[in-house]
Design a protein around this motif. Sequence first.
Motif, PDB file in Angstrom:
ATOM      1  N   GLU A 104     -22.196  48.735  -0.086  1.00  0.00           N
ATOM      2  CA  GLU A 104     -22.503  50.156   0.050  1.00  0.00           C
ATOM      3  C   GLU A 104     -23.886  50.383   0.658  1.00  0.00           C
ATOM      4  N   VAL A 105     -24.860  49.570   0.248  1.00  0.00           N
ATOM      5  CA  VAL A 105     -26.257  49.781   0.642  1.00  0.00           C
ATOM      6  C   VAL A 105     -26.618  49.086   1.946  1.00  0.00           C
ATOM      7  N   ALA A 106     -26.044  47.922   2.207  1.00  0.00           N
ATOM      8  CA  ALA A 106     -26.467  47.070   3.318  1.00  0.00           C
ATOM      9  C   ALA A 106     -26.467  47.751   4.688  1.00  0.00           C
ATOM     10  N   PRO A 107     -25.477  48.578   5.025  1.00  0.00           N
ATOM     11  CA  PRO A 107     -25.504  49.209   6.354  1.00  0.00           C
ATOM     12  C   PRO A 107     -26.747  50.067   6.601  1.00  0.00           C
ATOM     13  N   GLU A 108     -27.375  50.558   5.534  1.00  0.00           N
ATOM     14  CA  GLU A 108     -28.577  51.386   5.670  1.00  0.00           C
ATOM     15  C   GLU A 108     -29.814  50.547   5.997  1.00  0.00           C
ATOM     16  N   TYR A 109     -29.716  49.235   5.765  1.00  0.00           N
ATOM     17  CA  TYR A 109     -30.877  48.344   5.946  1.00  0.00           C
ATOM     18  C   TYR A 109     -30.446  47.089   6.712  1.00  0.00           C
ATOM     19  N   PRO A 110     -30.152  47.240   8.005  1.00  0.00           N
ATOM     20  CA  PRO A 110     -29.608  46.120   8.792  1.00  0.00           C
ATOM     21  C   PRO A 110     -30.561  44.940   8.940  1.00  0.00           C
ATOM     22  N   ASP A 111     -31.850  45.131   8.699  1.00  0.00           N
ATOM     23  CA  ASP A 111     -32.807  44.026   8.829  1.00  0.00           C
ATOM     24  C   ASP A 111     -32.985  43.241   7.532  1.00  0.00           C
ATOM     25  N   THR A 112     -32.323  43.669   6.477  1.00  0.00           N
ATOM     26  CA  THR A 112     -32.374  42.955   5.199  1.00  0.00           C
ATOM     27  C   THR A 112     -31.099  42.148   5.019  1.00  0.00           C
ATOM     28  N   SER A 117     -24.247  35.959  -5.145  1.00  0.00           N
ATOM     29  CA  SER A 117     -23.754  34.761  -5.814  1.00  0.00           C
ATOM     30  C   SER A 117     -22.300  34.945  -6.248  1.00  0.00           C
ATOM     31  N   SER A 118     -21.571  33.829  -6.310  1.00  0.00           N
ATOM     32  CA  SER A 118     -20.175  33.817  -6.780  1.00  0.00           C
ATOM     33  C   SER A 118     -19.294  34.754  -5.971  1.00  0.00           C
ATOM     34  N   SER A 119     -19.515  34.781  -4.677  1.00  0.00           N
ATOM     35  CA  SER A 119     -18.776  35.690  -3.809  1.00  0.00           C
ATOM     36  C   SER A 119     -18.346  34.975  -2.538  1.00  0.00           C
ATOM     37  N   TYR A 120     -17.200  35.396  -2.003  1.00  0.00           N
ATOM     38  CA  TYR A 120     -16.710  34.853  -0.740  1.00  0.00           C
ATOM     39  C   TYR A 120     -16.913  35.837   0.413  1.00  0.00           C
ATOM     40  N   ILE A 121     -17.681  36.889   0.170  1.00  0.00           N
ATOM     41  CA  ILE A 121     -17.856  37.934   1.175  1.00  0.00           C
ATOM     42  C   ILE A 121     -18.649  37.436   2.373  1.00  0.00           C
ATOM     43  N   PHE A 122     -18.283  37.909   3.538  1.00  0.00           N
ATOM     44  CA  PHE A 122     -19.110  37.727   4.732  1.00  0.00           C
ATOM     45  C   PHE A 122     -18.849  38.940   5.610  1.00  0.00           C
ATOM     46  N   GLU A 123     -19.741  39.908   5.494  1.00  0.00           N
ATOM     47  CA  GLU A 123     -19.563  41.168   6.209  1.00  0.00           C
ATOM     48  C   GLU A 123     -20.922  41.705   6.628  1.00  0.00           C
ATOM     49  N   GLY A 124     -21.209  41.651   7.930  1.00  0.00           N
ATOM     50  CA  GLY A 124     -22.488  42.130   8.428  1.00  0.00           C
ATOM     51  C   GLY A 124     -23.631  41.333   7.839  1.00  0.00           C
ATOM     52  N   ASN A 125     -24.528  42.018   7.140  1.00  0.00           N
ATOM     53  CA  ASN A 125     -25.686  41.358   6.536  1.00  0.00           C
ATOM     54  C   ASN A 125     -25.485  41.085   5.049  1.00  0.00           C
ATOM     55  N   VAL A 126     -24.218  41.069   4.609  1.00  0.00           N
ATOM     56  CA  VAL A 126     -23.869  40.709   3.229  1.00  0.00           C
ATOM     57  C   VAL A 126     -23.161  39.354   3.262  1.00  0.00           C
ATOM     58  N   ILE A 127     -23.747  38.367   2.581  1.00  0.00           N
ATOM     59  CA  ILE A 127     -23.251  36.994   2.670  1.00  0.00           C
ATOM     60  C   ILE A 127     -23.030  36.418   1.277  1.00  0.00           C
ATOM     61  N   GLY A 128     -21.836  35.916   1.039  1.00  0.00           N
ATOM     62  CA  GLY A 128     -21.505  35.328  -0.249  1.00  0.00           C
ATOM     63  C   GLY A 128     -21.988  33.893  -0.371  1.00  0.00           C
ATOM     64  N   LEU A 129     -22.514  33.556  -1.543  1.00  0.00           N
ATOM     65  CA  LEU A 129     -22.927  32.200  -1.877  1.00  0.00           C
ATOM     66  C   LEU A 129     -22.101  31.769  -3.087  1.00  0.00           C
ATOM     67  N   ASN A 130     -21.208  30.831  -2.908  1.00  0.00           N
ATOM     68  CA  ASN A 130     -20.314  30.487  -4.012  1.00  0.00           C
ATOM     69  C   ASN A 130     -20.313  28.994  -4.292  1.00  0.00           C
ATOM     70  N   THR A 131     -20.377  28.651  -5.551  1.00  0.00           N
ATOM     71  CA  THR A 131     -20.148  27.281  -5.991  1.00  0.00           C
ATOM     72  C   THR A 131     -18.775  27.256  -6.652  1.00  0.00           C
ATOM     73  N   ASP A 132     -17.915  26.354  -6.210  1.00  0.00           N
ATOM     74  CA  ASP A 132     -16.541  26.310  -6.699  1.00  0.00           C
ATOM     75  C   ASP A 132     -16.503  25.693  -8.098  1.00  0.00           C
ATOM     76  N   THR A 133     -16.699  26.528  -9.107  1.00  0.00           N
ATOM     77  CA  THR A 133     -16.730  26.024 -10.478  1.00  0.00           C
ATOM     78  C   THR A 133     -15.345  25.619 -10.978  1.00  0.00           C
ATOM     79  N   SER A 134     -14.294  25.951 -10.226  1.00  0.00           N
ATOM     80  CA  SER A 134     -12.975  25.473 -10.645  1.00  0.00           C
ATOM     81  C   SER A 134     -12.933  23.949 -10.626  1.00  0.00           C
ATOM     82  N   GLN A 135     -13.782  23.322  -9.805  1.00  0.00           N
ATOM     83  CA  GLN A 135     -13.766  21.863  -9.706  1.00  0.00           C
ATOM     84  C   GLN A 135     -14.309  21.170 -10.958  1.00  0.00           C
TER      85      GLN A 135
END
Length: 326
Positions: A104-112, A117-135
């Motif tokens: 919701e917030v990221a489009p307002e601040y494209p330089d940030t 964490s714990s996410s698979y998202i990759f959209e614009g300047n929002v990036i998920g960092l996930n560790t596969d704890t199922s393993q």
Amino acid sequence: MITRRGCLGSAVAMAALIAAGPAFAEGSPFKMGLLVPGSVSEEGWNRIGFNALKGVEAELGAEVSYVELQQNPASFEKAFRDFASQGYNVILGHGFEFQDAALEVAPEYPDTVFLISSSYIFEGNVIGLNTDTSQPFYLMGVIAAKTGKKAGLVGGMEIPPIKEAFEGFTNGVRSVAPDFPVSEVYIGNFTDATATKEASLSLISQGADFVLPNASGATVGGFQAAAESGADVKTFSIFSDYTSVAPKNILGLYVADYARGVIRIVGDIRNGKKPTTNVEFGLKDADVMKFTYNDQAANPVTEDVRKYVDEVKGKIAAGEIKTRQK
């Protein structure tokens, strides 16, 4: 209530393919903010995020600050906006629950750059960092089926990272004993250790002799329940070392050293590069996922079971065993 403190710690290990981009101005302060769903004084998930921030401060010389939050999406958005409006270059929302607010917030601040964490998202300047704890949870499931009669899982909230971890555990159990009973309950929050304890005690009263809590700051309640129920109840310490809480019950320890990856990724971003996809770590990353045993447990994992678990671990790392549905 929101509490802001300028500080820092070690936690989210991740690497990724990177793409060139404009570097931040030479001489300008590089700033990173952290949002955690609870208190960083608690062992476990929130401390991991705090430690990651600490690593970025120490190794990259960044200016850092963090905000402790309750489960309130409106406060998530406000905290993201506060950091971004103050010129923070990177903001880490430490948990899947921060994903929607970041989008919701990221489009307002494209330089940030907004890391989640714990996410698979990759959209614009929002990036998920996930560790596969199922393993690692798959390995715990193997151990449970090899050493117990019934397992009980206690989660904080029914969100993807916890569901995936429990899916891994159940699949590990099924790989050994398809009919091995596994019960799963959620307390509905990440702060009420008493609720985790009561849920764990209830599962134990129903015959579970392997109980595994996964509820962020409330996780400790599960280990308290195991300790009070006698040495025959087994469990596994996750994210942080809770062995002192239940030294006779905890069979081992799983820790994810996220800090190395966070430092690497944030360093790349500072140098004008950023991941080109969401990032995921697994058992193949031995410097990130650490899986050890407690030899002082009342019923320690036997050598033959450890050997079997090592074989399974190698197959997971090589991609020969899938621990969850993707």
